[in-house]
Design an enzyme around this catalytic site. Sequence first.
Site, PDB file in Angstrom:
ATOM      1  N   ASN A  29      -7.099  11.998 -11.360  1.00 31.36           N
ATOM      2  CA  ASN A  29      -7.799  12.353 -12.609  1.00 31.36           C
ATOM      3  C   ASN A  29      -7.712  13.856 -12.763  1.00 31.36           C
ATOM      4  O   ASN A  29      -7.322  14.559 -11.829  1.00 31.36           O
ATOM      5  CB  ASN A  29      -9.244  11.841 -12.610  1.00 31.36           C
ATOM      6  CG  ASN A  29     -10.065  12.453 -11.502  1.00 31.36           C
ATOM      7  OD1 ASN A  29     -10.295  13.664 -11.481  1.00 31.36           O
ATOM      8  ND2 ASN A  29     -10.492  11.644 -10.552  1.00 31.36           N
TER       9      ASN A  29
ATOM     10  N   TYR B  30      -8.359   2.812 -15.253  1.00 33.69           N
ATOM     11  CA  TYR B  30      -8.110   3.321 -16.607  1.00 33.69           C
ATOM     12  C   TYR B  30      -7.692   2.228 -17.609  1.00 33.69           C
ATOM     13  O   TYR B  30      -7.490   2.514 -18.794  1.00 33.69           O
ATOM     14  CB  TYR B  30      -7.081   4.453 -16.578  1.00 33.69           C
ATOM     15  CG  TYR B  30      -7.632   5.794 -16.127  1.00 33.69           C
ATOM     16  CD1 TYR B  30      -8.985   5.970 -15.841  1.00 33.69           C
ATOM     17  CD2 TYR B  30      -6.792   6.906 -15.987  1.00 33.69           C
ATOM     18  CE1 TYR B  30      -9.479   7.211 -15.423  1.00 33.69           C
ATOM     19  CE2 TYR B  30      -7.283   8.141 -15.581  1.00 33.69           C
ATOM     20  CZ  TYR B  30      -8.616   8.285 -15.301  1.00 33.69           C
ATOM     21  OH  TYR B  30      -9.100   9.518 -14.914  1.00 33.69           O
TER      22      TYR B  30
ATOM     23  N   THR C  82      -3.202   1.447 -14.631  1.00 35.07           N
ATOM     24  CA  THR C  82      -3.459   0.010 -14.821  1.00 35.07           C
ATOM     25  C   THR C  82      -4.666  -0.517 -14.037  1.00 35.07           C
ATOM     26  O   THR C  82      -4.941  -1.715 -14.062  1.00 35.07           O
ATOM     27  CB  THR C  82      -2.233  -0.852 -14.448  1.00 35.07           C
ATOM     28  OG1 THR C  82      -2.014  -0.775 -13.031  1.00 35.07           O
ATOM     29  CG2 THR C  82      -0.994  -0.410 -15.195  1.00 35.07           C
ATOM     30  N   GLY C  83      -5.379   0.390 -13.362  1.00 33.83           N
ATOM     31  CA  GLY C  83      -6.582  -0.025 -12.635  1.00 33.83           C
ATOM     32  C   GLY C  83      -7.824   0.406 -13.401  1.00 33.83           C
ATOM     33  O   GLY C  83      -8.117  -0.116 -14.481  1.00 33.83           O
TER      34      GLY C  83
ATOM     35  N   ASP D 276       0.845  -1.196   0.000  1.00 33.03           N
ATOM     36  CA  ASP D 276       0.000   0.000   0.000  1.00 33.03           C
ATOM     37  C   ASP D 276       0.883   1.250   0.000  1.00 33.03           C
ATOM     38  O   ASP D 276       1.661   1.465   0.937  1.00 33.03           O
ATOM     39  CB  ASP D 276      -0.874  -0.051   1.261  1.00 33.03           C
ATOM     40  CG  ASP D 276      -1.809   1.129   1.395  1.00 33.03           C
ATOM     41  OD1 ASP D 276      -1.738   2.076   0.578  1.00 33.03           O
ATOM     42  OD2 ASP D 276      -2.611   1.107   2.345  1.00 33.03           O
TER      43      ASP D 276
ATOM     44  N   GLY E 210      -9.735   3.810  -6.276  1.00 33.37           N
ATOM     45  CA  GLY E 210      -8.396   3.248  -6.410  1.00 33.37           C
ATOM     46  C   GLY E 210      -7.377   3.884  -5.477  1.00 33.37           C
ATOM     47  O   GLY E 210      -7.680   4.243  -4.334  1.00 33.37           O
ATOM     48  N   VAL E 211      -6.173   4.048  -5.987  1.00 30.08           N
ATOM     49  CA  VAL E 211      -5.085   4.586  -5.175  1.00 30.08           C
ATOM     50  C   VAL E 211      -5.365   6.058  -4.805  1.00 30.08           C
ATOM     51  O   VAL E 211      -5.000   6.509  -3.715  1.00 30.08           O
ATOM     52  CB  VAL E 211      -3.725   4.387  -5.899  1.00 30.08           C
ATOM     53  CG1 VAL E 211      -3.569   5.258  -7.108  1.00 30.08           C
ATOM     54  CG2 VAL E 211      -2.571   4.574  -4.940  1.00 30.08           C
ATOM     55  N   ASP E 212      -6.033   6.761  -5.682  1.00 34.31           N
ATOM     56  CA  ASP E 212      -6.410   8.158  -5.425  1.00 34.31           C
ATOM     57  C   ASP E 212      -7.291   8.250  -4.171  1.00 34.31           C
ATOM     58  O   ASP E 212      -7.025   9.055  -3.251  1.00 34.31           O
ATOM     59  CB  ASP E 212      -7.159   8.679  -6.672  1.00 34.31           C
ATOM     60  CG  ASP E 212      -7.341  10.182  -6.717  1.00 34.31           C
ATOM     61  OD1 ASP E 212      -6.756  10.889  -5.857  1.00 34.31           O
ATOM     62  OD2 ASP E 212      -8.073  10.658  -7.612  1.00 34.31           O
TER      63      ASP E 212
HETATM   64  N1  AR6 Z   1      -1.342   1.509  -3.009  1.00 31.60           N
HETATM   65  C1  AR6 Z   1      -0.695   1.235  -4.172  1.00 31.60           C
HETATM   66  N2  AR6 Z   1      -1.327   0.922  -5.314  1.00 31.60           N
HETATM   67  C2  AR6 Z   1      -2.674   0.894  -5.286  1.00 31.60           C
HETATM   68  C3  AR6 Z   1      -3.426   1.174  -4.120  1.00 31.60           C
HETATM   69  C4  AR6 Z   1      -2.700   1.502  -2.942  1.00 31.60           C
HETATM   70  N3  AR6 Z   1      -3.309   1.785  -1.792  1.00 31.60           N
HETATM   71  N4  AR6 Z   1      -4.749   1.049  -4.440  1.00 31.60           N
HETATM   72  C5  AR6 Z   1      -4.808   0.701  -5.746  1.00 31.60           C
HETATM   73  N5  AR6 Z   1      -3.568   0.591  -6.253  1.00 31.60           N
HETATM   74  P1  AR6 Z   1      -6.192   3.052 -10.082  1.00 31.60           P
HETATM   75  P2  AR6 Z   1      -5.855   4.446 -12.658  1.00 31.60           P
HETATM   76  C6  AR6 Z   1      -3.140   0.228  -7.623  1.00 31.60           C
HETATM   77  O1  AR6 Z   1      -7.491   2.468 -10.486  1.00 31.60           O
HETATM   78  O2  AR6 Z   1      -5.995   3.162 -13.396  1.00 31.60           O
HETATM   79  C7  AR6 Z   1      -9.313   6.940  -9.693  1.00 31.60           C
HETATM   80  O3  AR6 Z   1     -10.693   6.986  -9.518  1.00 31.60           O
HETATM   81  C8  AR6 Z   1      -4.073  -0.558  -8.493  1.00 31.60           C
HETATM   82  O4  AR6 Z   1      -4.006  -1.948  -8.191  1.00 31.60           O
HETATM   83  O5  AR6 Z   1      -6.050   3.565  -8.710  1.00 31.60           O
HETATM   84  O6  AR6 Z   1      -4.711   5.350 -13.023  1.00 31.60           O
HETATM   85  C9  AR6 Z   1      -8.747   8.295 -10.123  1.00 31.60           C
HETATM   86  O7  AR6 Z   1      -9.430   9.367  -9.493  1.00 31.60           O
HETATM   87  C10 AR6 Z   1      -3.529  -0.270  -9.885  1.00 31.60           C
HETATM   88  O8  AR6 Z   1      -2.472  -1.168 -10.198  1.00 31.60           O
HETATM   89  O9  AR6 Z   1      -5.731   4.271 -11.071  1.00 31.60           O
HETATM   90  C11 AR6 Z   1      -8.964   8.273 -11.598  1.00 31.60           C
HETATM   91  O10 AR6 Z   1     -10.282   8.670 -11.929  1.00 31.60           O
HETATM   92  C12 AR6 Z   1      -2.933   1.135  -9.749  1.00 31.60           C
HETATM   93  O11 AR6 Z   1      -2.936   1.423  -8.347  1.00 31.60           O
HETATM   94  C13 AR6 Z   1      -8.751   6.818 -11.961  1.00 31.60           C
HETATM   95  O12 AR6 Z   1      -9.024   6.074 -10.782  1.00 31.60           O
HETATM   96  C14 AR6 Z   1      -3.721   2.203 -10.467  1.00 31.60           C
HETATM   97  O13 AR6 Z   1      -5.094   1.916 -10.353  1.00 31.60           O
HETATM   98  C15 AR6 Z   1      -7.323   6.565 -12.361  1.00 31.60           C
HETATM   99  O14 AR6 Z   1      -7.212   5.227 -12.827  1.00 31.60           O
END
Ligand code: AR6
Length: 172
Positions: free
Chosen positions: A25, A126, A123-124, A11, A33-35
Amino acid sequence: MDTRIEIKKGDITKLQVDAIVNAANSSLLGGGGVDGAIHRAGGKQILDECIAIRNKQGGCPTGEAVITTGGKLPAQYVIHTVGPVWNGGKRNEAQLLANCYTNSLKTAVDNGIKTIAFPNISTGIYHFPKLQAAEIAVTTVSEFLATNESLKKVIFICFDDENYRLYEELLR
Ligand code: AR6
């Protein structure tokens, strides 16, 4: 491979580094997600600073990066970058993802940051293909480090097993 690059599983909100990168975003107002995890753990100060940036420059375009403090996080700063939404690969997604890494590192260097951690941007939610995203991340960061001496550590923190395995293979 540059010895300043590390991979970790877990994390990103728990890491004690100078800066963590957020996969945000363009609204900068938070999301899932991570955001979502970063804003939950870091508290209201991060959102307040994002709103101030938004009021000044109207959000953050895809591929660009902005910086706030880390609020209640162990990291001192959060660098918010906006990854591309995967649309099949013909909409400049690869270049835009590379820009996220380069612009985040430039922002880090400009702010005296020496240790930084990246999530697997795009990679989540998006849906960027994970192997291609990992190749872009490793190549772009390696190229940046080749001409930079101020950064001491760049961590790729992988939340899911698939990403962790991909980075392990690429960095072996
Ligand atoms: N620590 C590290 N990595 C993480 C965590 C964490 N706590 N939680 C998720 N991940 P994503 P995107 C990973 O979906 O694809 C949001 O709504 C996850 O497994 O967080 O860039 C934003 O506001 C994945 O591998 O981001 C945007 O609208 C990676 O983080 C949108 O999602 C990215 O997944 C951005 O989408």
